[in-house]
Design an enzyme around this catalytic site. Structure first.
Site, PDB file in Angstrom:
ATOM      1  N   THR A  47       0.808  -1.212   0.000  1.00 31.57           N
ATOM      2  CA  THR A  47       0.000   0.000   0.000  1.00 31.57           C
ATOM      3  C   THR A  47       0.842   1.263   0.000  1.00 31.57           C
ATOM      4  OG1 THR A  47      -1.752  -1.171   1.181  1.00 31.57           O
ATOM      5  CG2 THR A  47      -1.834   1.218   1.242  1.00 31.57           C
ATOM      6  N   THR A 122       1.089  -4.673   4.310  1.00 29.53           N
ATOM      7  CA  THR A 122       0.817  -4.985   5.710  1.00 29.53           C
ATOM      8  C   THR A 122       0.163  -6.345   5.926  1.00 29.53           C
ATOM      9  OG1 THR A 122      -1.343  -3.867   5.629  1.00 29.53           O
ATOM     10  CG2 THR A 122       0.574  -2.539   6.271  1.00 29.53           C
TER      11      THR A 122
END
Length: 364
Positions: A47, A122
């Site tokens: 991200t 993540t």
């Protein structure tokens, strides 16, 4: 009398004023700091390099759209006052062989760099960090970070996380800590960090153990250290998981099985039949799972019992031959089991390694 001082007198006056705190000290330029540490940033997607179609696209975005060099360059000149930062791309984290390749890349990079920062997605960042913690041979700082929001949305957390990670790495204060996670201003041990939310910026926590410290602007505050620091400077600091002597394609298949009421044992049997050398059971096994576990144990499959609660510990497995993971989360226990089975298959050695490296403790 003239109030004009000669040049030398003005210089002395300015110096005296600075020493007396009467004038603000001008910021030193990056070029004036030849002793700045060299920090390498290795990007593996995620991200933090993602791009959304609009500035409110917190959840809808294209991940891994930008090179990490572009994110790093967006933080200059602030970074130049902290460290000499270089950037490189690493493998995207989709398989254990990617973890293997990245660990080797980190060690190669640390031959010339003072510290390494790894940026990652993540989803499995905690497993990646723990893999690096167990395998990187250099005691130099390794910091893993990422973001929960893509690079171009309101309140993007990637720039702050990366800046703080580089500042932490450049401080070199986590030397001999192993790998740490830097997220949302907090420093966490790789073994203990876990993702707790799919949306919140404070997603990474170390539930029972707590943070190692914080990065607050220019202040790096360390409150505790991982137990392995007691071996700093000794051969015993390094784990037995040296990837230079482990073939990349020889990482053994290891699976996780969740337990719940009336859970069948077919998954356990099928994993073993498909070639799994180790199985981590998350939760108390059902009767059918217990029966299946007895069968795979008899065939030489290593079984580890962990908790599915996210905290607490499993000290007794309740079944002969099953190793307790204690407070190591199932996804972390799987990483340790993969590396252990890649380097030894002796049951006694496997048990000793889980006791020492799975639950490192201060001994004095």
């Amino acid at each position: 009398m003239s109030n004009v001082l000669p040049v030398g007198g003005r210089v002395l006056l300015v110096v005296a004023a600075l020493l007396a705190g009467l004038l603000p000290m001008l910021p030193a330029t990056a070029e004036a700091e030849p002793g700045r540490p060299k920090v390498a940033v290795i990007g593996t997607g995620g991200t933090i390099t993602g791009v959304a179609e609009d500035r409110a696209g917190f959840e809808e975005y294209d991940g891994s759209s930008l090179p990490i060099a572009e994110i790093v360059d967006g933080l200059r000149p602030e970074l130049d006052a902290v460290a000499r930062v270089i950037s490189a791309e690493g493998p995207e984290q989709t398989a254990m062989t990617d973890y293997y390749d990245l660990s080797r890349q980190v060690d190669r990079t640390l031959r010339t760099a003072d510290a390494v920062v790894v940026t990652a997605g993540t989803k499995s960042l905690e497993e990646l960090a723990y893999f690096l913690d167990l395998t990187v041979r250099s005691p130099k700082p390794v910091v893993v970070t990422g973001s929960m929001r893509p690079s171009n949305v309101f309140g993007a957390d990637g720039p702050a996380n990366l800046y703080n990670a580089i500042r932490l790495a450049a401080s070199e204060r986590t030397r001999c800590f192993g790998t740490v996670v830097m997220f949302n201003d907090e420093i966490l041990a790789a073994r203990e960090a876990t993702k707790t939310s799919t949306l919140r910026l404070d997603t990474f926590q170390a539930r029972e153990q707590g943070v190692l410290g914080t990065v607050d602007s220019e202040r790096v505050r360390l409150l505790r250290a991982p137990a392995r620091i007691q071996h700093c400077g000794k051969d015993s600091w390094r784990t037995p998981y040296d990837l230079s002597v482990v073939a990349r394609d020889k990482l053994p298949r290891t699976e996780i099985v969740a337990s719940y009421p009336d859970a069948g044992g077919e998954a356990i049997t099928a994993f073993a039949a498909a070639g799994a050398k180790g199985i981590v059971v998350a939760g108390d096994p059902s009767p059918a799972e217990v029966s299946a576990l007895r069968g795979v144990l008899a065939k030489g499959v290593t079984v580890v019992a962990g908790a599915r609660t996210g905290s607490g510990a499993v000290y007794e497995s309740g079944a002969p031959g099953v190793l307790p993971a204690e407070d190591l989360l199932p996804q972390k226990a799987r990483i340790l089991l993969i590396l252990t089975l890649a380097t030894t298959r002796e049951p006694e050695d496997v048990a000793k390694r889980f006791a020492r490296y799975g639950v490192p403790q201060f001994t004095s």
